[in-house]
Each structure stands twice: as structure tokens, then as C-alpha cells.
Write an enzyme that holds these catalytic residues in place. Structure first.
Site, mmCIF file in Angstrom:
data_model
loop_
_atom_site.group_PDB
_atom_site.id
_atom_site.type_symbol
_atom_site.label_atom_id
_atom_site.label_comp_id
_atom_site.label_asym_id
_atom_site.label_seq_id
_atom_site.Cartn_x
_atom_site.Cartn_y
_atom_site.Cartn_z
ATOM 1 N N LYS A 28 -5.867 -2.798 -7.100
ATOM 2 C CA LYS A 28 -6.214 -2.076 -5.861
ATOM 3 C C LYS A 28 -7.391 -1.134 -6.160
ATOM 4 C CE LYS A 28 -3.218 -4.068 -3.284
ATOM 5 N NZ LYS A 28 -3.691 -4.976 -2.236
ATOM 6 N N ASP A 45 0.817 -1.223 0.000
ATOM 7 C CA ASP A 45 0.000 0.000 0.000
ATOM 8 C C ASP A 45 0.849 1.271 0.000
ATOM 9 O OD1 ASP A 45 -2.256 -1.582 0.036
ATOM 10 O OD2 ASP A 45 -2.596 -1.384 2.180
#
Ligand code: S3P
Length: 425
Positions: free
Chosen positions: A339, A312
Site C-alpha cells: 500500500k 484499508d
């Protein structure tokens, strides 16, 4: 949102609670006997979606500014919601809850926003079907809406093709309801918050290398959980302090679990000045304060087993790389494409707009650093991590940057722009 350079960042900050841990605390608290108390819970839209889903399944949850109280009803205490459960933008909610719902004795429809409806769900449908769950994609495209009819589940040893904590957690949670020991082996170790927290709640969970196993549990017991600050949110302040000359920032109370701290290892390889202070453990999770000082950064290679530990953070690492000396290569990170947005394409497109030299590859990016960034109009694609990464880039760039749909940061960090401004005085 318009942002420009406004001097060094200086001072102290405490970032909101960890998103992954906040989700799990609500879910496991709902399945436990007795009350679970959670402090420093992340009041972001994703975690509020998780609360909403469990309330809709009959769990009494008190959400106050100081703490959350979950009045758990035990592993078999959920009740059928009256209509579809809405996970909003949250992949973690959808994938983890699917494992839980596969073991219940009712039918559910699970849905979310436009981004969630594009994200791949076959990765959980495959192992859950192997366990005997009745799970399907309403449109037959392997994406949400998903329908699930709970069943008696069989234990499996699942060899996951992806290093994904959401897939691993989904299978382990289904394993709570299975007829034997359920195992998941992944190609590289992903974040292990599920294993740590389920163990803390009293489940029989074991980890060995990249394999996690769970035995069906008679019961989980309610606990007190103090959520550490989210290293994924701290990452923006780490990057901004490293990039902006004269900066010195102390970030208090950051979760530094080794399955999440890849950004710190990459920063070290890039030549960053970061000191870990006051190392401790909160509810079984390693935590520290991070003192970050402006540093001149150099390019590096980011690949292999490191990738799941910073997946992330790769958008903001790409911003650091664009301003570092030399070339940074990011590979083995094809997961970025699935994502909240296609982060390879969206980061490449927006960094290029700011004047960086970036090549998108099949599984990452090649970033030729060294030149300055120019203010530009940035399309966040409503991806919270893209918006926050470009807020950092904006402060390190020449001229003004405008971030479109900047308010999407509320998914994981509602007070982000205010916190950033608080360090700019
Ligand atoms: C998460 C796992 C990761 C991460 C996501 C949160 C979790 O996703 O990107 O933000 O809480 O388990 P994957 O499991 O898809 O890698």
C-alpha cells in the site's frame, strides 16, 4: 501534529465522499456521452489527481464546492496529453487509467510520486499485455513510470492472483475496448464499485460470485452521482468512539456496500455497540447512518474472504486490537505490504513505540491487546491511513503523541483533524 486525550467524543459528523467512488465517477463521466454531475465528491489530493489527468486529455471538468460537472466526450473522445500524466500518490488513478489508455489510439507516459514509483504495476501490465496492449515500465522494474501505447484489444478471461479491485477494474475498463466479453475472476471478491457504476452508466456488466464480466460498449451515458460518505474515513471515528470511554457519535451518510463493510463485521465480533440507521441506496450504493457508542472490545481473528472488504481499515483495526482484551490475529493480508507504505511494518513499528505488544508476520500481525498505550513520536511514513490511525491511538493513549508528516491526511481526508476536534468539545 501533537495530540492528547481530551475527553469523550460526542456529536454528529458527516465524512467526505468515498474515494473509490469519486475516482470512478470522474473517469466514467469523462468516457460517457453528455454531462455527469457529481455531488459529495471527495476533494482529496488523490481524486484531484484523477481530475487533472482527464483535464490533460481534453475533458472539460467544472469543480465547484457544491458539485462537479464532467463534460464527457464518449469512449473515443480523449486526446493525447502534451506530456506525462502525473497521478501523484494515487494507485487507483494509475491502475484504472492504464486500462482506459490501453484502448486509445495514442501514446502516454504515466508517473507519480516516490511512493507510487515503488508500488507493483506488473499486476496490471500482465493482463493488459495479454489483451494486446503495449505497456512497459520505463525503468524495467515493474513500477511507474509506465509507458502505454493504445491498441485494438482482445477479450480475455483473467484469473487474477490477487483480490484487487484496482486490477479487476483496470481489466474491465480495457474490456470496454475489447473484441468480445472480458472476464476477471479473483481469489476473493474485492470492492465492486466499478461493476455497479459501469452498469449505472449503461455498460453490459455482470457479476457471478468472484467473476465479473463486461462486453465492449458502444457508449456510456452521463449520469447524476451522489457519492456516499467513505467508510474508510468513517473508520477512524468508529474506532475512536469505541475506544474512548463516554463517547457516542452519529456518523451520517456512510457507504455500507457489503464489499466494503468488513470493519463493521469485525467490530461486531469484537463486541462493539454500533447501530445502522436509515438504511437506503444512493446512486446504486447502499448507505446508512452509524450510531457508535463506547464499548469494551475483545480480540478476534481476521482472515480469508473478509480481508478485501476491510483492507484499508486494517491499520485502525490494529489500533483497536492493541486496546482490546485478548489477542487479535490478522492473516491473509500480505497486500498491506504494497500500500502507500508497508503497513505491516509501519503499524508494528509505531504501535510498539506506544507500548503495544505486536508481532509482524508474513501476511499480517498478531496483536496482544489489553495494555494501555503511551504517547510517542510516530512516523507516518507519509501514509494518510497510518497518520489517521495514530491520531485515534493518540486520543486513547496516556500522554502526548506527535505524528510526523501528519498533513499527508489530505490524500483522502483534508479536514480530518478539524472534524476530530469538532467532536471533542
Ligand atoms: C481501491 C482498491 C484497493 C484499496 C484502495 C482503493 C479502489 O486497492 O486498497 O485504497 O478504489 O479500487 P487494491 O485494489 O490494490 O486492493
Amino acid at each position: 501534529m501533537k495530540l492528547t486525550y481530551s475527553g469523550p467524543l460526542r456529536g454528529e459528523i458527516s465524512v467526505p465522499g468515498d474515494k473509490s467512488i469519486s475516482h470512478r465517477a470522474v473517469m466514467f463521466g469523462a468516457l460517457a456521452n453528455g454531462t455527469t454531475e457529481i455531488t459529495h465528491f471527495l476533494q482529496g489530493a488523490d481524486c484531484l489527481s484523477t481530475i487533472d489527468c482527464f483535464r490533460r486529455m481534453g475533458i472539460d471538468i467544472e469543480n465547484t464546492p457544491s458539485r462537479i460537472l464532467i463534460h464527457g466526450k464518449g469512449l473515443r473522445g480523449l486526446s493525447a496529453p502534451s506530456s506525462a500524466l502525473d497521478v501523484g500518490n494515487s494507485g487507483t488513478t494509475l491502475r484504472l487509467i492504464s486500462g482506459i489508455l490501453s484502448g486509445q489510439d495514442f501514446k502516454v507516459l504515466l508517473d507519480g510520486d516516490a511512493s507510487i514509483r515503488r508500488r507493483p504495476m506488473k499486476r496490471i501490465m500482465t493482463p493488459l499485455s495479454m489483451m494486446g496492449a503495449k505497456i512497459g515500465s520505463l525503468k524495467g522494474n515493474g513500477c511507474a513510470p509506465l509507458h502505454i501505447k493504445g491498441q485494438t484489444l482482445h477479450a480475455i478471461h483473467y484469473q487474477s492472483p490477487v483480490a484487487s479491485a484496482q486490477v479487476k477494474s483496470c481489466v474491465l475498463l480495457a474490456g470496454l475496448y475489447a473484441d468480445g466479453t472480458t472476464r476477471v475472476t479473483e481469489p476473493a471478491l474485492s470492492r465492486n464499485h466499478t461493476e455497479l457504476m459501469l452498469h449505472f452508466f449503461g455498460a453490459q456488466v455482470h457479476s457471478e460470485g468472484t467473476t465479473a464480466s463486461i462486453q465492449p460498449s458502444p457508449a456510456l451515458e452521463g449520469r447524476f452521482i451522489q457519492v456516499p460518505g467513505d467508510i474508510s474515513s468513517a473508520a477512524y471515528f468508529i474506532a475512536a468512539a469505541l475506544l474512548i470511554p463516554g463517547s457516542e457519535v452519529l456518523i451520517r451518510n456512510v457507504g455500507v456496500n457489503p464489499t466494503r463493510d468488513g470493519i463493521l463485521r469485525v467490530c461486531q465480533a469484537m463486541g462493539a455497540d454500533i447501530t445502522r440507521l436509515n438504511e437506503r441506496s444512493d446512486s446504486g450504493e447502499p448507505t446508512a447512518d452509524l450510531l457508535v457508542r463506547h464499548s469494551s472490545l475483545k480480540g478476534t481473528v481476521i482472515e480469508g474472504d473478509l480481508i478485501p472488504t476491510l483492507i484499508d481499515e486494517l491499520p485502525v483495526i490494529a489500533v483497536m486490537a492493541a486496546l482490546a482484551k485478548g489477542t487479535t490475529v490478522i492473516r491473509d493480508a500480505a497486500e498491506l505490504k504494497v500500500k502507500e507504505s508497508d503497513r505491516i511494518q509501519v503499524m508494528t513499528e509505531n504501535l510498539t513505540r506506544m507500548g503495544a505488544r505486536v508481532e509482524a508476520t508474513e501476511d499480517g500481525m498478531i496483536i496482544h491487546g489489553g495494555s494501555s498505550l503511551q504517547g510517542a513520536i510516530i512516523d507516518s511514513h507519509q501514509d494518510h491511513r497510518v497518520a489517521m490511525s495514530f491520531a485515534v491511538a493518540a486520543l486513547a493513549a496516556e500522554g502526548e503523541t506527535e505524528i510526523r508528516d501528519a498533513e499527508c491526511v489530505s490524500i483522502s481526508y483534508p479536514g480530518f483533524y478539524q472534524d476530530l476536534a469538532s467532536l471533542q468539545s
